[in-house]
Design a protein around this motif. Structure first.
Motif, PDB file in Angstrom:
ATOM      1  N   ARG A  73      57.618  40.293  19.030  1.00 30.18           N
ATOM      2  CA  ARG A  73      57.532  41.496  20.006  1.00 30.18           C
ATOM      3  C   ARG A  73      56.006  41.949  20.505  1.00 30.18           C
ATOM      4  N   HIS A  74      55.061  41.826  19.591  1.00 29.49           N
ATOM      5  CA  HIS A  74      53.932  42.358  19.928  1.00 29.49           C
ATOM      6  C   HIS A  74      52.714  41.458  20.039  1.00 29.49           C
ATOM      7  N   LEU A  75      52.963  40.188  19.022  1.00 25.92           N
ATOM      8  CA  LEU A  75      51.623  39.373  18.877  1.00 25.92           C
ATOM      9  C   LEU A  75      52.113  38.106  19.880  1.00 25.92           C
ATOM     10  N   ILE A  76      51.282  37.257  20.284  1.00 22.34           N
ATOM     11  CA  ILE A  76      51.499  36.027  20.845  1.00 22.34           C
ATOM     12  C   ILE A  76      51.809  34.879  19.886  1.00 22.34           C
ATOM     13  N   GLU A  77      52.940  34.343  20.019  1.00 27.50           N
ATOM     14  CA  GLU A  77      53.102  33.242  19.037  1.00 27.50           C
ATOM     15  C   GLU A  77      52.445  32.048  19.384  1.00 27.50           C
ATOM     16  N   ILE A  78      51.942  31.155  18.412  1.00 27.63           N
ATOM     17  CA  ILE A  78      51.131  30.002  18.792  1.00 27.63           C
ATOM     18  C   ILE A  78      51.873  28.838  17.670  1.00 27.63           C
ATOM     19  N   PRO A  79      51.327  27.622  17.873  1.00 22.95           N
ATOM     20  CA  PRO A  79      51.933  26.552  16.911  1.00 22.95           C
ATOM     21  C   PRO A  79      51.188  26.863  15.465  1.00 22.95           C
ATOM     22  N   ILE A  80      51.864  26.730  14.276  1.00 21.73           N
ATOM     23  CA  ILE A  80      51.224  26.881  13.176  1.00 21.73           C
ATOM     24  C   ILE A  80      49.905  26.209  13.145  1.00 21.73           C
ATOM     25  N   GLY A  81      50.174  24.845  13.376  1.00 23.70           N
ATOM     26  CA  GLY A  81      48.933  24.103  13.260  1.00 23.70           C
ATOM     27  C   GLY A  81      47.727  24.687  14.030  1.00 23.70           C
ATOM     28  N   GLY A  82      47.743  25.366  15.117  1.00 25.86           N
ATOM     29  CA  GLY A  82      46.975  25.612  15.923  1.00 25.86           C
ATOM     30  C   GLY A  82      46.147  27.139  15.662  1.00 25.86           C
ATOM     31  N   ALA A  83      46.536  27.898  14.424  1.00 30.04           N
ATOM     32  CA  ALA A  83      45.879  29.156  14.003  1.00 30.04           C
ATOM     33  C   ALA A  83      44.514  28.856  13.694  1.00 30.04           C
ATOM     34  N   GLY A 131      45.239  27.782   0.020  1.00 30.64           N
ATOM     35  CA  GLY A 131      45.767  26.794  -0.632  1.00 30.64           C
ATOM     36  C   GLY A 131      46.923  26.094  -0.433  1.00 30.64           C
ATOM     37  N   PRO A 132      47.506  25.107  -1.157  1.00 34.76           N
ATOM     38  CA  PRO A 132      48.823  24.634  -1.012  1.00 34.76           C
ATOM     39  C   PRO A 132      50.020  25.612  -1.222  1.00 34.76           C
ATOM     40  N   TRP A 133      49.624  26.516  -2.052  1.00 37.00           N
ATOM     41  CA  TRP A 133      50.872  27.369  -2.276  1.00 37.00           C
ATOM     42  C   TRP A 133      50.943  28.420  -1.079  1.00 37.00           C
ATOM     43  N   TRP A 134      50.070  28.863  -0.582  1.00 36.29           N
ATOM     44  CA  TRP A 134      50.274  29.794   0.590  1.00 36.29           C
ATOM     45  C   TRP A 134      50.591  28.684   1.725  1.00 36.29           C
ATOM     46  N   SER A 135      50.044  27.772   2.071  1.00 36.62           N
ATOM     47  CA  SER A 135      50.311  26.784   3.185  1.00 36.62           C
ATOM     48  C   SER A 135      51.610  26.443   3.294  1.00 36.62           C
ATOM     49  N   ARG A 136      52.196  26.094   2.008  1.00 38.13           N
ATOM     50  CA  ARG A 136      53.732  25.599   2.322  1.00 38.13           C
ATOM     51  C   ARG A 136      54.576  26.796   2.675  1.00 38.13           C
ATOM     52  N   ARG A 137      54.011  27.879   2.520  1.00 35.32           N
ATOM     53  CA  ARG A 137      55.005  29.144   2.879  1.00 35.32           C
ATOM     54  C   ARG A 137      54.950  29.566   4.346  1.00 35.32           C
ATOM     55  N   ILE A 138      53.798  28.993   5.163  1.00 40.24           N
ATOM     56  CA  ILE A 138      53.835  29.659   6.486  1.00 40.24           C
ATOM     57  C   ILE A 138      54.993  29.460   7.381  1.00 40.24           C
ATOM     58  N   ALA A 139      55.395  30.509   8.248  1.00 39.84           N
ATOM     59  CA  ALA A 139      56.597  30.399   8.570  1.00 39.84           C
ATOM     60  C   ALA A 139      56.236  30.423  10.287  1.00 39.84           C
ATOM     61  N   ALA A 140      55.195  31.085  10.780  1.00 37.83           N
ATOM     62  CA  ALA A 140      54.865  31.333  11.893  1.00 37.83           C
ATOM     63  C   ALA A 140      53.484  31.738  11.985  1.00 37.83           C
ATOM     64  N   ALA A 141      52.826  31.589  13.274  1.00 38.82           N
ATOM     65  CA  ALA A 141      51.541  32.092  13.549  1.00 38.82           C
ATOM     66  C   ALA A 141      51.516  32.713  14.909  1.00 38.82           C
ATOM     67  N   PHE A 142      50.427  33.667  14.762  1.00 35.56           N
ATOM     68  CA  PHE A 142      50.430  34.570  16.136  1.00 35.56           C
ATOM     69  C   PHE A 142      48.807  35.000  16.310  1.00 35.56           C
ATOM     70  N   GLN A 143      48.670  35.180  17.679  1.00 37.96           N
ATOM     71  CA  GLN A 143      47.267  35.918  17.994  1.00 37.96           C
ATOM     72  C   GLN A 143      47.625  37.127  18.471  1.00 37.96           C
ATOM     73  N   PHE A 144      46.465  38.182  18.333  1.00 34.19           N
ATOM     74  CA  PHE A 144      46.693  39.524  18.717  1.00 34.19           C
ATOM     75  C   PHE A 144      46.769  39.367  20.189  1.00 34.19           C
ATOM     76  N   PRO A 145      47.089  40.358  21.041  1.00 35.59           N
ATOM     77  CA  PRO A 145      47.216  40.406  22.347  1.00 35.59           C
ATOM     78  C   PRO A 145      45.442  40.465  22.860  1.00 35.59           C
ATOM     79  N   ASN A 146      45.129  40.084  24.001  1.00 34.83           N
ATOM     80  CA  ASN A 146      43.880  40.281  24.548  1.00 34.83           C
ATOM     81  C   ASN A 146      43.426  41.845  24.467  1.00 34.83           C
ATOM     82  N   PHE A 147      42.330  41.918  24.092  1.00 34.85           N
ATOM     83  CA  PHE A 147      41.774  43.536  24.125  1.00 34.85           C
ATOM     84  C   PHE A 147      40.235  43.393  24.678  1.00 34.85           C
TER      85      PHE A 147
END
Length: 147
Positions: A73-83, A131-147
């Motif tokens: 609702r409040h952030l801009i969803e982006i591809p996980i690999g594009g974070a 690391g791998p432990w965290w990377s395997r658990r990524i479900a989504a990536a977002f950008q803050f809105p422009n400010f």
């Protein structure tokens, strides 16, 4: 990139803030959501909605994507690999579990996120290797809105 640098600089101010469930107060206490909320307030202004009360295991108990839906609702969803630097990563702590952890990307190498700033139970806000432990658990990536 200027906004990304501001986001990371603000998040780094929170390093050392003790973990405190449901809190969002620089140097006094915060959880992962509280860190993102604090960065939002510092750089964007008032939060767009109040966080509802939640228990440490609310996501597992309810099996609802409350945190993921709020991020959408409040952030801009982006591809996980594009974070990139300054983006927010959302994590599932278990296979099939709802999203219940957030972190801010603080370093990128060869186009991929390598470090994150986050708060999690039993620690203060820290900057750690993605690391791998965290990377395997990524479900989504977002950008803050422009400010």
């Amino acid at each position: 990139m200027a906004n990304a640098s501001l986001i990371v600089a603000e998040a780094r101010k929170w390093i050392g803030t003790p973990y405190q469930h449901q809190a969002s107060c620089l140097h006094a206490g915060c959880d992962c959501l509280g860190l993102v909320r604090g960065v939002w307030r510092a750089l964007i202004g008032d939060e767009p909605e109040l966080a509802p009360p939640y228990t440490p295991n609310w996501a597992e108990d309810l099996q609802e994507e409350t945190l993921l839906e709020a991020a959408r609702r409040h952030l801009i969803e982006i591809p996980i690999g594009g974070a990139q630097i300054g983006d927010v990563l959302a994590f599932r702590m278990g296979l099939g579990a709802p999203v219940k952890h957030l972190a801010i990307v603080s370093k990128v190498s060869q186009g991929k996120a390598t470090n994150i700033i986050h708060a999690y139970w039993g620690r203060s806000v820290v900057e750690t290797h993605l690391g791998p432990w965290w990377s395997r658990r990524i479900a989504a990536a977002f950008q803050f809105p422009n400010f």
